[in-house]
Write a protein that holds these residues in place. Sequence first.
Motif, PDB file in Angstrom:
ATOM      1  N   GLU A   1      21.587  33.290  42.598  1.00  0.00           N
ATOM      2  CA  GLU A   1      22.644  33.920  43.389  1.00  0.00           C
ATOM      3  C   GLU A   1      23.975  33.182  43.290  1.00  0.00           C
ATOM      4  OE1 GLU A   1      22.058  36.818  44.943  1.00  0.00           O
ATOM      5  OE2 GLU A   1      19.981  36.745  44.218  1.00  0.00           O
TER       6      GLU A   1
ATOM      7  N   SER B   1      35.152  37.053  46.269  1.00  0.00           N
ATOM      8  CA  SER B   1      34.050  37.896  45.796  1.00  0.00           C
ATOM      9  C   SER B   1      33.208  37.163  44.758  1.00  0.00           C
ATOM     10  CB  SER B   1      34.587  39.172  45.146  1.00  0.00           C
ATOM     11  OG  SER B   1      35.474  39.825  46.008  1.00  0.00           O
ATOM     12  N   ASN B   2      31.903  37.375  44.803  1.00  0.00           N
ATOM     13  CA  ASN B   2      31.066  36.825  43.741  1.00  0.00           C
ATOM     14  C   ASN B   2      30.404  37.902  42.894  1.00  0.00           C
ATOM     15  OD1 ASN B   2      29.284  37.675  45.615  1.00  0.00           O
ATOM     16  ND2 ASN B   2      28.230  35.726  45.897  1.00  0.00           N
ATOM     17  N   THR B   3      30.713  39.170  43.189  1.00  0.00           N
ATOM     18  CA  THR B   3      30.305  40.236  42.271  1.00  0.00           C
ATOM     19  C   THR B   3      31.477  41.208  42.131  1.00  0.00           C
ATOM     20  OG1 THR B   3      29.473  41.678  44.003  1.00  0.00           O
ATOM     21  CG2 THR B   3      27.876  40.177  43.015  1.00  0.00           C
ATOM     22  N   LEU B   4      31.440  41.957  41.035  1.00  0.00           N
ATOM     23  CA  LEU B   4      32.560  42.840  40.742  1.00  0.00           C
ATOM     24  C   LEU B   4      32.652  44.009  41.730  1.00  0.00           C
ATOM     25  CD1 LEU B   4      34.545  42.435  38.334  1.00  0.00           C
ATOM     26  CD2 LEU B   4      33.586  44.523  37.413  1.00  0.00           C
TER      27      LEU B   4
ATOM     28  N   VAL C   1      40.533  40.961  36.289  1.00  0.00           N
ATOM     29  CA  VAL C   1      39.506  40.153  35.611  1.00  0.00           C
ATOM     30  C   VAL C   1      39.680  40.190  34.096  1.00  0.00           C
ATOM     31  CG1 VAL C   1      37.781  40.252  37.452  1.00  0.00           C
ATOM     32  CG2 VAL C   1      37.729  41.962  35.640  1.00  0.00           C
TER      33      VAL C   1
ATOM     34  N   MET D   1      34.344  42.960  44.775  1.00  0.00           N
ATOM     35  CA  MET D   1      35.773  42.798  44.510  1.00  0.00           C
ATOM     36  C   MET D   1      36.478  44.160  44.540  1.00  0.00           C
ATOM     37  SD  MET D   1      37.443  40.659  41.382  1.00  0.00           S
ATOM     38  CE  MET D   1      39.179  40.811  40.942  1.00  0.00           C
TER      39      MET D   1
ATOM     40  N   MET E   1      34.554  30.988  28.339  1.00  0.00           N
ATOM     41  CA  MET E   1      34.369  32.029  29.350  1.00  0.00           C
ATOM     42  C   MET E   1      35.196  31.766  30.597  1.00  0.00           C
ATOM     43  SD  MET E   1      30.406  32.697  28.911  1.00  0.00           S
ATOM     44  CE  MET E   1      29.873  33.719  27.566  1.00  0.00           C
ATOM     45  N   ASP E   2      35.580  32.869  31.240  1.00  0.00           N
ATOM     46  CA  ASP E   2      36.452  32.836  32.407  1.00  0.00           C
ATOM     47  C   ASP E   2      35.713  32.258  33.627  1.00  0.00           C
ATOM     48  OD1 ASP E   2      38.214  33.303  34.404  1.00  0.00           O
ATOM     49  OD2 ASP E   2      38.252  35.488  34.182  1.00  0.00           O
TER      50      ASP E   2
ATOM     51  N   LYS F   1      27.554  31.716  41.715  1.00  0.00           N
ATOM     52  CA  LYS F   1      28.596  32.264  40.842  1.00  0.00           C
ATOM     53  C   LYS F   1      28.581  31.482  39.534  1.00  0.00           C
ATOM     54  CE  LYS F   1      33.502  33.497  41.239  1.00  0.00           C
ATOM     55  NZ  LYS F   1      34.637  33.595  42.165  1.00  0.00           N
ATOM     56  N   PHE F   2      28.614  32.210  38.412  1.00  0.00           N
ATOM     57  CA  PHE F   2      28.486  31.567  37.097  1.00  0.00           C
ATOM     58  C   PHE F   2      29.548  30.488  36.886  1.00  0.00           C
ATOM     59  CE2 PHE F   2      29.507  31.435  32.514  1.00  0.00           C
ATOM     60  CZ  PHE F   2      28.282  31.005  32.035  1.00  0.00           C
TER      61      PHE F   2
ATOM     62  N   ASP G   1      23.193  38.057  37.154  1.00  0.00           N
ATOM     63  CA  ASP G   1      23.864  39.204  36.528  1.00  0.00           C
ATOM     64  C   ASP G   1      24.316  38.895  35.101  1.00  0.00           C
ATOM     65  OD1 ASP G   1      23.553  40.917  38.743  1.00  0.00           O
ATOM     66  OD2 ASP G   1      25.268  39.986  39.736  1.00  0.00           O
ATOM     67  N   VAL G   2      24.652  37.613  34.858  1.00  0.00           N
ATOM     68  CA  VAL G   2      24.977  37.218  33.479  1.00  0.00           C
ATOM     69  C   VAL G   2      23.742  37.415  32.603  1.00  0.00           C
ATOM     70  CG1 VAL G   2      25.581  35.290  31.975  1.00  0.00           C
ATOM     71  CG2 VAL G   2      26.760  35.564  34.153  1.00  0.00           C
TER      72      VAL G   2
ATOM     73  N   LYS H   1      42.593  40.425  32.712  1.00  0.00           N
ATOM     74  CA  LYS H   1      43.925  39.839  32.482  1.00  0.00           C
ATOM     75  C   LYS H   1      44.788  40.726  31.590  1.00  0.00           C
ATOM     76  CE  LYS H   1      42.371  35.080  33.004  1.00  0.00           C
ATOM     77  NZ  LYS H   1      40.917  35.068  32.806  1.00  0.00           N
TER      78      LYS H   1
ATOM     79  N   PHE I   1      33.494  40.640  30.677  1.00  0.00           N
ATOM     80  CA  PHE I   1      33.058  39.250  30.798  1.00  0.00           C
ATOM     81  C   PHE I   1      32.864  38.610  29.433  1.00  0.00           C
ATOM     82  CE2 PHE I   1      29.528  36.133  31.269  1.00  0.00           C
ATOM     83  CZ  PHE I   1      30.198  35.219  32.068  1.00  0.00           C
TER      84      PHE I   1
ATOM     85  N   PHE J   1      35.643  34.577  36.897  1.00  0.00           N
ATOM     86  CA  PHE J   1      35.025  35.905  36.877  1.00  0.00           C
ATOM     87  C   PHE J   1      33.978  36.047  37.981  1.00  0.00           C
ATOM     88  CE2 PHE J   1      33.004  39.691  35.448  1.00  0.00           C
ATOM     89  CZ  PHE J   1      33.912  40.332  34.634  1.00  0.00           C
ATOM     90  N   PRO J   2      34.099  37.104  38.807  1.00  0.00           N
ATOM     91  CA  PRO J   2      33.147  37.258  39.914  1.00  0.00           C
ATOM     92  C   PRO J   2      31.804  37.807  39.435  1.00  0.00           C
ATOM     93  CG  PRO J   2      34.710  39.063  39.929  1.00  0.00           C
ATOM     94  CD  PRO J   2      35.094  38.180  38.781  1.00  0.00           C
ATOM     95  N   ILE J   3      30.926  36.899  39.041  1.00  0.00           N
ATOM     96  CA  ILE J   3      29.620  37.348  38.546  1.00  0.00           C
ATOM     97  C   ILE J   3      28.577  36.292  38.876  1.00  0.00           C
ATOM     98  CG2 ILE J   3      29.984  36.372  36.221  1.00  0.00           C
ATOM     99  CD1 ILE J   3      28.577  38.992  35.196  1.00  0.00           C
ATOM    100  N   LYS J   4      27.393  36.764  39.310  1.00  0.00           N
ATOM    101  CA  LYS J   4      26.320  35.838  39.656  1.00  0.00           C
ATOM    102  C   LYS J   4      25.531  35.476  38.408  1.00  0.00           C
ATOM    103  CE  LYS J   4      25.577  37.554  44.337  1.00  0.00           C
ATOM    104  NZ  LYS J   4      24.635  38.310  45.187  1.00  0.00           N
TER     105      LYS J   4
END
Lengths: 272, 244
Positions: free
Chosen positions: B132, A215-218, A36, A221, B84-85, B134-135, B94-95, A38, A161, B88-91
């Motif tokens: 919920e 995955s949608n959360t770290l 993530v 993952m 921003m990426d 993904k961003f 959570d951001v 990179k 992030f 990136f696995p983030i909801k």
Amino acid sequence: MDISAFFENYGFITNSIIAVVLSSIAAGITGTFVVVKKISYIGGGIAHAVMGGLGIAYFIGVNPIYGALVFSVFAAILIGYVKLKLKQNEDTMISALWAVGMATGIIFAYLTPGYNVNLLSFLFGNVLMISTENLWLLLILDLIIAAFVFVYYKQLIFITFDEEYAAVRGINVNLLTILLLIMVALTIVILVQTVGLILVIALLTLPSAIAGMFSNTLYKMILLSIALILLFSLSGLALAFSVNLPSGASIILMAGAGYILALAGKTIARSY
Amino acid sequence: MNPLIKIEDLTFGYDNAPILEKINLEIFERDFVGIIGPNGGGKTTLLKILLGFLKPDSGSVSILGRSPDSVSKFIGYVPQYSEMDKQFPIKVKDVILMGLCESSSFSPRFSQKSYSKVYEVMELLKIRDLAEKKFGELSGGQKQRTLICRAIVSNPKMLFLDEPTASVDAAIEEDIYKILSDFNSDITILLVSHDVGFISNYVNRVACINRSLVIHPVNEISSEHALTHAYHENTSVIHHKCGL
């Protein structure tokens, strides 16, 4: 055959399976951040710089893993310093560490009386030969990595992030970035035991890249990465045992095949 | 009244190429200031100095009477989401929670109180149902609202926005300005933009920046030109008046 006789003859199997489990945990956690953030090129640089430490350790006759530890952590701090403080592009520094580390290692290995063939096992890994002393060290490094990520989980996601906003929130981005790179360094020392320094970077990127697709959360993952690395490592190990192939290379081929399958599966799923 | 932000004779440059020269600006409580100027004119640099990322070569900047990097926790900041990426696995939730992240909080989870605060601001920006998601899968306008949520969730005294309406369509742009002007009753807002567009409907002052800075009260713009005019004509008017 009773149990003790089994361990006498096949204890190396138990040891290598323990080593694979321990290295999967470290690689799954660290690989996720490498993907993530990179920074796989930084990982490659640190991995090859480690060769210098291995060579010098052989020359002065200490356990090579300690040489690897010193060199990897040193390389991580140096790369972090160039990146954060000097605000220079770290590419050149990584390439320099990569090549100078390898050269140093080769020279010291050459100077060591009675050239030690074990050095080759650090290039390509040989998990079947892992010593109990090194297993304990692997466990300690694993605990350090897991504790670090548990304690700083929120802050680590944040600096990965959006570094700038993390700084606005008063988070010590520089310190955490250096610690993250040291975590990469420690993981590389672990993985040098199992897949060798040349193949390290594949195990730090391929499984986590697959995990990232689903995955949608770290933390999901991370957990999925660990599971995938376990799967690739154990199946690679089984392949190595059954047809007598080098273990490190077999593990990486499994990871490569898994990555191609996941990519193909994802592409097909998207087109329907 | 003491200014919230006071910039005096600020000069900044990279390797002897001046970017900002002798900037003077005072921003007061509940101001809504639009900083506009061409690309490369120094808008983002000024924002980075105010956030404490860059140090001025000469002159001084104080926020709440202190140096910028010591008061950053009173600032809500909305960066450009395009940097921003997407992977990136983030909801979304959570951001926004990041806006409540403290440097000395050593638990992987946020408290229940933090979550209710996050949901509260999501209601305010009408994105509660995206929590919920993904961003990276959001539309441009939804991402912008998410980042505004993140910036205001910590109840900041002031809000800095970097091109909040770049790459969103006109309807969303107007929507975002309306939301901001609602916040303006409690929060001081500083907004960077490369065009005037709808800004002049909402801000009370415009600072034109192109190495040096000129302040216009908003009525100066509106008296010159009806607000219905295309922004190109507006920009040309301001350029003319600044002599930039």
